[in-house]
Design a protein around this motif. Sequence first.
Motif, mmCIF file in Angstrom:
data_model
loop_
_atom_site.group_PDB
_atom_site.id
_atom_site.type_symbol
_atom_site.label_atom_id
_atom_site.label_comp_id
_atom_site.label_asym_id
_atom_site.label_seq_id
_atom_site.Cartn_x
_atom_site.Cartn_y
_atom_site.Cartn_z
ATOM 1 N N ALA A 1 3.632 13.241 -0.856
ATOM 2 C CA ALA A 1 3.400 12.156 0.114
ATOM 3 C C ALA A 1 4.569 11.192 0.114
ATOM 4 C CB ALA A 1 2.115 11.405 -0.231
ATOM 5 N N GLN A 2 5.001 10.819 1.324
ATOM 6 C CA GLN A 2 6.134 9.913 1.431
ATOM 7 C C GLN A 2 5.756 8.618 2.136
ATOM 8 O OE1 GLN A 2 9.604 11.767 3.032
ATOM 9 N NE2 GLN A 2 9.467 13.529 1.694
ATOM 10 N N TRP A 3 4.883 8.659 3.143
ATOM 11 C CA TRP A 3 4.434 7.430 3.785
ATOM 12 C C TRP A 3 2.926 7.557 4.071
ATOM 13 C CZ3 TRP A 3 8.121 10.647 5.770
ATOM 14 C CH2 TRP A 3 7.787 11.368 6.890
ATOM 15 N N PRO A 4 2.096 7.554 2.996
ATOM 16 C CA PRO A 4 0.676 7.885 3.148
ATOM 17 C C PRO A 4 -0.086 6.923 4.037
ATOM 18 C CG PRO A 4 1.138 6.952 0.977
ATOM 19 C CD PRO A 4 2.466 7.229 1.627
ATOM 20 N N TRP A 5 0.365 5.678 4.217
ATOM 21 C CA TRP A 5 -0.400 4.745 5.031
ATOM 22 C C TRP A 5 -0.514 5.179 6.483
ATOM 23 C CZ3 TRP A 5 1.754 2.484 9.273
ATOM 24 C CH2 TRP A 5 3.150 2.459 9.354
ATOM 25 N N LYS A 6 0.408 6.028 6.952
ATOM 26 C CA LYS A 6 0.376 6.461 8.351
ATOM 27 C C LYS A 6 -0.810 7.372 8.637
ATOM 28 C CE LYS A 6 3.719 7.456 10.904
ATOM 29 N NZ LYS A 6 4.796 8.203 11.558
ATOM 30 N N THR A 7 -1.345 8.025 7.601
ATOM 31 C CA THR A 7 -2.413 8.991 7.807
ATOM 32 C C THR A 7 -3.784 8.368 7.688
ATOM 33 O OG1 THR A 7 -2.465 9.602 5.468
ATOM 34 C CG2 THR A 7 -0.949 10.816 6.893
ATOM 35 N N GLN A 8 -3.838 7.050 7.400
ATOM 36 C CA GLN A 8 -5.143 6.421 7.185
ATOM 37 C C GLN A 8 -5.827 6.193 8.527
ATOM 38 O OE1 GLN A 8 -6.393 6.043 4.112
ATOM 39 N NE2 GLN A 8 -4.561 7.122 3.463
ATOM 40 N N LYS B 1 0.831 -1.208 0.000
ATOM 41 C CA LYS B 1 0.000 0.000 0.000
ATOM 42 C C LYS B 1 0.864 1.256 0.000
ATOM 43 C CE LYS B 1 -3.961 2.055 2.439
ATOM 44 N NZ LYS B 1 -3.431 3.382 2.769
ATOM 45 N N SER B 2 1.907 1.256 0.793
ATOM 46 C CA SER B 2 2.785 2.429 0.860
ATOM 47 C C SER B 2 3.450 2.701 -0.486
ATOM 48 C CB SER B 2 3.856 2.209 1.935
ATOM 49 O OG SER B 2 3.286 2.073 3.209
ATOM 50 N N LEU B 3 4.003 1.657 -1.107
ATOM 51 C CA LEU B 3 4.705 1.831 -2.377
ATOM 52 C C LEU B 3 3.746 2.269 -3.486
ATOM 53 C CD1 LEU B 3 7.166 -1.217 -2.328
ATOM 54 C CD2 LEU B 3 7.678 1.187 -1.866
ATOM 55 N N VAL B 4 2.550 1.693 -3.506
ATOM 56 C CA VAL B 4 1.572 2.076 -4.522
ATOM 57 C C VAL B 4 1.169 3.536 -4.355
ATOM 58 C CG1 VAL B 4 -0.809 1.722 -5.292
ATOM 59 C CG2 VAL B 4 0.682 -0.247 -4.907
ATOM 60 N N GLU B 5 0.906 3.959 -3.125
ATOM 61 C CA GLU B 5 0.479 5.337 -2.897
ATOM 62 C C GLU B 5 1.618 6.321 -3.121
ATOM 63 O OE1 GLU B 5 -1.428 5.402 0.921
ATOM 64 O OE2 GLU B 5 -3.292 4.588 0.093
ATOM 65 N N MET B 6 2.859 5.889 -2.927
ATOM 66 C CA MET B 6 3.993 6.764 -3.258
ATOM 67 C C MET B 6 4.075 7.004 -4.757
ATOM 68 S SD MET B 6 6.941 5.287 -0.673
ATOM 69 C CE MET B 6 8.253 6.311 -1.347
ATOM 70 N N HIS B 7 3.477 6.121 -5.551
ATOM 71 C CA HIS B 7 3.438 6.296 -7.006
ATOM 72 C C HIS B 7 2.151 6.987 -7.469
ATOM 73 C CE1 HIS B 7 6.697 3.289 -6.947
ATOM 74 N NE2 HIS B 7 7.011 3.765 -8.127
ATOM 75 N N GLY B 8 1.374 7.500 -6.510
ATOM 76 C CA GLY B 8 0.151 8.204 -6.867
ATOM 77 C C GLY B 8 -1.024 7.289 -7.091
ATOM 78 N N GLY B 9 -0.928 6.024 -6.701
ATOM 79 C CA GLY B 9 -2.006 5.074 -6.927
ATOM 80 C C GLY B 9 -2.728 4.684 -5.656
ATOM 81 N N ARG B 10 -3.547 3.661 -5.773
ATOM 82 C CA ARG B 10 -4.279 3.139 -4.628
ATOM 83 C C ARG B 10 -4.450 1.636 -4.791
ATOM 84 N NH1 ARG B 10 -9.881 2.460 -5.729
ATOM 85 N NH2 ARG B 10 -10.465 3.206 -7.809
ATOM 86 N N VAL B 11 -4.812 0.981 -3.697
ATOM 87 C CA VAL B 11 -4.973 -0.467 -3.706
ATOM 88 C C VAL B 11 -6.215 -0.829 -2.914
ATOM 89 C CG1 VAL B 11 -3.467 -0.726 -1.701
ATOM 90 C CG2 VAL B 11 -3.835 -2.682 -3.208
ATOM 91 N N LYS B 12 -6.891 -1.878 -3.332
ATOM 92 C CA LYS B 12 -8.080 -2.345 -2.607
ATOM 93 C C LYS B 12 -8.140 -3.863 -2.679
ATOM 94 C CE LYS B 12 -11.588 -2.469 -6.264
ATOM 95 N NZ LYS B 12 -12.951 -2.062 -6.648
ATOM 96 N N VAL B 13 -9.010 -4.461 -1.864
ATOM 97 C CA VAL B 13 -9.162 -5.913 -1.829
ATOM 98 C C VAL B 13 -10.636 -6.274 -1.810
ATOM 99 C CG1 VAL B 13 -8.988 -5.961 0.697
ATOM 100 C CG2 VAL B 13 -8.561 -8.049 -0.610
ATOM 101 N N GLU B 14 -10.978 -7.322 -2.546
ATOM 102 C CA GLU B 14 -12.302 -7.925 -2.503
ATOM 103 C C GLU B 14 -12.100 -9.413 -2.250
ATOM 104 O OE1 GLU B 14 -14.236 -7.062 -6.146
ATOM 105 O OE2 GLU B 14 -14.529 -4.922 -5.705
#
Length: 276
Positions: free
Chosen positions: A269-276, A229-242
């Motif tokens: 953004a450098q570590w966006p998962w921390k703000t979730q 999740k961190s690496l994807v969001e550092m690239h401006g993306g997002r991830v989800k699961v079903e």
Amino acid sequence: MRGGGVPRARPHPDRLRGKSADTRDEAEGASTDEQRAQILAIVSHEMRTPLTSIISFSELLRSEAAGLSPDGQRFLGIIERNADRLLRLIDDLLMLNRIEAGGLPLELGHVSLPELASDAVKSATPVAAKSGVTVHLDAGGGPDVLADPRRLAQVLDNLIGNAVKFSNVDGLVRVRLRYLRGTWRIDVSDTGIGIPADEAARLFSPFVRGSNARIAGLPGSGLGLTIVKSLVEMHGGRVKVESALGEGSTFSVFLPAHANVAAQHLREAQWPWKTQ
């Protein structure tokens, strides 16, 4: 009221703290985070040194495995598997620590996602075959993305590796890539044990694993998806699961193909998962 003066309001306890106290609290919190990060880095490095020796001597013993008894060879295999597991855990801890500290720079370049996915599938196929799992790639065409190929390869390796690990014998892992309206979508699907519905949303938090995976005794640290999740969001993306329990899971990654989107997000953004 004596002397006709204006009464003084009693200061509220919170007001006495003022901005300086708030700032001090923030500074103390940052200091604690820095100390924790330093301790984690030191401990991880100190653990890595003896573990490297264990792995090296295991490799030497493996070269002499013909002279070992069947029990000796089995014990050696146990040592190797657990040493590799510890090494992966240490690597994950160090990477998460770097991400959180903003010390993981991305080396951006134009990356072909279909080619990157093809390499990831080829790398995962031998391991999957040993578990009786088939990995299938279905990649459509589209433009390159501005990305760090090494980090995106880690994302794909992690998701495909998880899909293989949680699949049943004779299972199927599908890796599907499609480009639509400026965005790449990567789906990694498996036919495995699935995830309890009330636990799926928390899987991207550090050290969180599905309860059924723990009960089944499947190895894992609960850090891999946090890093994904961190690496994807550092690239401006997002991830989800079903997921459906007992039927399988699909992890989806969405990445922008436009260079300016990824570059802007990287700056902000450098570590966006921390703000979730």
